[in-house]
Design an enzyme around this catalytic site. Structure first.
Site, PDB file in Angstrom:
ATOM      1  N   LYS A 145      50.612  84.875  34.455  1.00  0.00           N
ATOM      2  CA  LYS A 145      49.481  85.570  33.841  1.00  0.00           C
ATOM      3  C   LYS A 145      48.218  84.702  33.848  1.00  0.00           C
ATOM      4  O   LYS A 145      47.129  85.186  34.099  1.00  0.00           O
ATOM      5  CB  LYS A 145      49.885  85.958  32.416  1.00  0.00           C
ATOM      6  N   HIS A 194      55.713  86.186  26.141  1.00  0.00           N
ATOM      7  CA  HIS A 194      56.199  84.874  25.689  1.00  0.00           C
ATOM      8  C   HIS A 194      57.732  84.855  25.650  1.00  0.00           C
ATOM      9  O   HIS A 194      58.359  83.883  26.070  1.00  0.00           O
ATOM     10  CB  HIS A 194      55.692  84.566  24.281  1.00  0.00           C
ATOM     11  N   LEU A 247      53.202  85.887  19.188  1.00  0.00           N
ATOM     12  CA  LEU A 247      54.091  86.084  20.333  1.00  0.00           C
ATOM     13  C   LEU A 247      54.285  87.554  20.685  1.00  0.00           C
ATOM     14  O   LEU A 247      54.303  88.421  19.810  1.00  0.00           O
ATOM     15  CB  LEU A 247      55.454  85.449  20.032  1.00  0.00           C
ATOM     16  N   HIS A 248      54.414  87.811  21.982  1.00  0.00           N
ATOM     17  CA  HIS A 248      54.700  89.158  22.486  1.00  0.00           C
ATOM     18  C   HIS A 248      55.809  89.044  23.523  1.00  0.00           C
ATOM     19  O   HIS A 248      56.314  87.930  23.784  1.00  0.00           O
ATOM     20  CB  HIS A 248      53.429  89.799  23.059  1.00  0.00           C
ATOM     21  N   ARG A 285      45.500  88.610  22.909  1.00  0.00           N
ATOM     22  CA  ARG A 285      44.137  89.089  22.674  1.00  0.00           C
ATOM     23  C   ARG A 285      43.999  90.606  22.830  1.00  0.00           C
ATOM     24  O   ARG A 285      42.940  91.145  22.513  1.00  0.00           O
ATOM     25  CB  ARG A 285      43.158  88.395  23.630  1.00  0.00           C
TER      26      ARG A 285
END
Ligand code: AMP
Length: 283
Positions: free
Chosen positions: A149, A37, A33-34, A187
């Site tokens: 996104k 999210h 998660l970033h 990614r």
């Protein structure tokens, strides 16, 4: 925060909330998660009292030569981040819990799954829609939040929910970006330092194209050229597509419609990056 790894754990919780009539908001993710999210979690919170996040790296949406086995996984850190966001429930099944040993029925994602991302990733959207359908049935949300996104995915999820009469609302959340404009993505950790420095070119290209449209350009070819010119100046950047699609059909149109989306996919070294930006001009 409740963490469920099996349907036996999950279903009574969901049933209890349904019986009590509380709104359930849902954010499906593949983990690692970033902030992107987490921004979806906050949007879900605006729409629902109970927020459920799923973490499932779905094998069926990866092609044979894609990065399924090395896709970043950080379950403990993910759980800490979600706890901090006061998420009520995390649904973390493994592949054997999600898929039986002899499943035969999948969601046919239709013609839009064959263009753009579908050219490079032919079975990707069948895998995505099938797992999203399963997740929606398992979690039974009133609202599910998806990121802009992944524009083609969002378009297809909306179509599935409409065409197959799923009883819920899809909400789209804006793209969270790094300070140089690069869209946050699990990614991005694959990017080597020099590629990371070059990766702002996607946002620069989208901004150049959008700027042209906002100044009155209506020719698809002219806008495509402006995006290509930005990307062509980046050594080692392999352009896969850079075009403009309509919001209604996710297909390129010329002259451009009053509203739509600029979409880009490139390969930088071995890393594939996608991004997009909406535009709307006064009619
Ligand atoms: P993923 O874990 O990559 O499958 O993404 C899960 C959800 O997060 C999808 O709805 C994505 O569109 C969304 N998402 C991914 N990156 C971002 C971002 N940078 N900003 C907002 N949403 C994102």
């Amino acid at each position: 925060m409740i963490v469920c790894r099996t349907r036996v754990e999950l279903f009574p919780r969901i049933a209890e909330w349904k019986r009590a009539g509380v709104q359930i908001g849902f954010v499906p993710t593949m983990g690692a998660l970033h902030d992107g999210h987490l921004s979806l979690v906050r949007v879900a919170r605006e729409h629902a009292r109970q927020v459920v996040v799923s973490i499932f790296v779905n094998p069926t949406q990866f092609g044979p030569n894609e990065d399924f086995s090395r896709y970043p996984r950080a379950p403990e850190r993910d759980l800490e981040l979600l706890e901090r966001e006061r998420v009520e429930l995390v649904w973390m099944p493994d592949a054997s819990e999600m898929y039986g040993h002899d499943e035969q029925i999948t969601v046919d994602p239709g013609p839009v799954a064959k263009v753009f991302e579908g050219v490079v990733r032919p079975e990707h959207f069948r895998g995505v829609l099938t797992v999203v359908a399963k997740l929606l049935h398992q979690v039974q949300p009133d609202v599910a939040v998806f990121g802009q996104k992944d524009a083609q995915q969002l378009f297809l999820v909306r179509r599935m929910v409409a065409d197959l009469a799923f009883p819920l609302r899809i909400v789209e959340a804006p793209t969270a970006r790094e300070s140089d404009g690069l869209a946050r993505s699990s990614r991005n950790v694959y990017l080597k330092q020099v590629e990371r420095e070059q990766a702002d070119a996607l946002w620069r290209a989208l901004s150049a194209g959008k700027g042209l449209i906002m100044r009155g350009e209506r020719s698809l070819a002219a806008v495509e050229r402006s995006m290509r010119d930005v990307l062509a100046s980046v050594p080692g950047c392999d352009l896969q597509y850079a075009t403009v699609v309509s919001e209604t059909g996710f297909s390129a149109c010329d002259p451009l419609a009053p509203s739509g989306r600029l979409i880009i996919a490139v390969k930088l070294g071995s890393v594939r990056l996608i991004d997009n930006e909406k535009y709307e001009v006064e009619r």
